[in-house]
Structures are given as C-alpha cells and as structure tokens.
Design a protein around this motif. Sequence first.
Motif, short mmCIF file in Angstrom:
data_model
loop_
_atom_site.label_atom_id
_atom_site.label_comp_id
_atom_site.label_asym_id
_atom_site.label_seq_id
_atom_site.Cartn_x
_atom_site.Cartn_y
_atom_site.Cartn_z
N GLN A 1 -7.34 6.04 5.68
CA GLN A 1 -6.63 5.14 6.58
C GLN A 1 -5.78 4.18 5.76
N ASP A 2 -4.79 3.62 6.42
CA ASP A 2 -3.92 2.65 5.78
C ASP A 2 -4.51 1.26 5.96
N LYS A 3 -4.27 0.41 4.93
CA LYS A 3 -4.73 -0.96 5.08
C LYS A 3 -3.80 -1.87 4.29
N GLU B 1 1.25 -2.08 2.16
CA GLU B 1 0.30 -1.20 2.83
C GLU B 1 -0.17 -0.16 1.83
N LYS B 2 -1.47 -0.04 1.72
CA LYS B 2 -2.09 0.94 0.83
C LYS B 2 -2.52 2.12 1.69
N GLU B 3 -2.00 3.29 1.35
CA GLU B 3 -2.35 4.49 2.09
C GLU B 3 -3.34 5.30 1.26
N ASN C 1 -4.08 6.85 -4.05
CA ASN C 1 -3.51 5.81 -3.20
C ASN C 1 -1.99 5.81 -3.31
N GLU D 1 8.56 2.73 -1.57
CA GLU D 1 7.36 3.55 -1.46
C GLU D 1 7.00 4.10 -2.83
#
Length: 144
Positions: free
Chosen positions: A20-22, A50-52, A58, A71
């Motif tokens: 999940q992204d956070k 945002e860390k995916e 990551n 990105e």
Amino acid sequence: MKKLYILGVLGLALLMNGCQDKAVTPEQLPDNIKVFLEQTFPGKPITYIEKELELTGNQFDVVLSDGTRVEFDTDKVWNKVEGTINSPVPTVLIPPAVLTHIQTNYPDALIIKIDMENYGCEVELANGLELKFNKQGALMEVDD
C-alpha cells in the motif's frame, strides 16, 4: 491440492494488502534522493512524499512546492518528472540528443514532462506535443 491453492491465494492476498501507499516525511527519503532533489531543484522545498511499497522494493513520488512531481523507481533513480509551464523540467535531466532535437525543431517550447522508459524517453511540451525518442535520442513518434 485444493488446500495448497487456497493457501496460495490467501498468501497472495496478504502480500498485496501489504503493498500500500503511505505518506512519509522528507527525513525518511533515501539520502541519494535527497541529494538529487537538492541539486536538481534548489530552493524548492518538498510538500508531499508518497512511498509506494512494491514487491521489488519501495518507489517514491515527491511533490515540490512549485507543483513539480518527481517519481523514483525501486532503484531510487528518478524515472519521471512532471513540471508546469511556470516550472519546466530542468534541461540537465533531458538526454543531450533529445534536448538538441527539441531546441532545433521547437525553439520556443518548454519541456513540462519527461518519462524515462525501457525504449528511451517520452517528453511533453507545453504546446501539447508528445515526442517519443529511442535510447540513442532519435525521434520515433510525435503525438499531438
């Protein structure tokens, strides 16, 4: 066999749930990303990260105060920059042959996006043109 299938499906579901992204803070960025941003976009503070979480590592999406979005792939290398008309993509990020082609054929155009791909790169100009180049910098396609 059926139990093995069910366990496999459940394991995959649990694994995908973890991807999940956070949101993270600038302090949580890898050092090489911090240095890249400071050198390439001086004076433009980070407003959002945002860390995916991907299966291979990551990825990071960084938004700067001027609206620029950068990105980074799982190797922590930038692969896409989306600028704005007021803040175009820095020319240092454009492969030399691509930059020469654009400056020669579209001298007044601003580059507002670059997307590095396996085949080469795609750039978007402020006039709406999208240009695809191979790894050698040769123009492959123009899309308006």
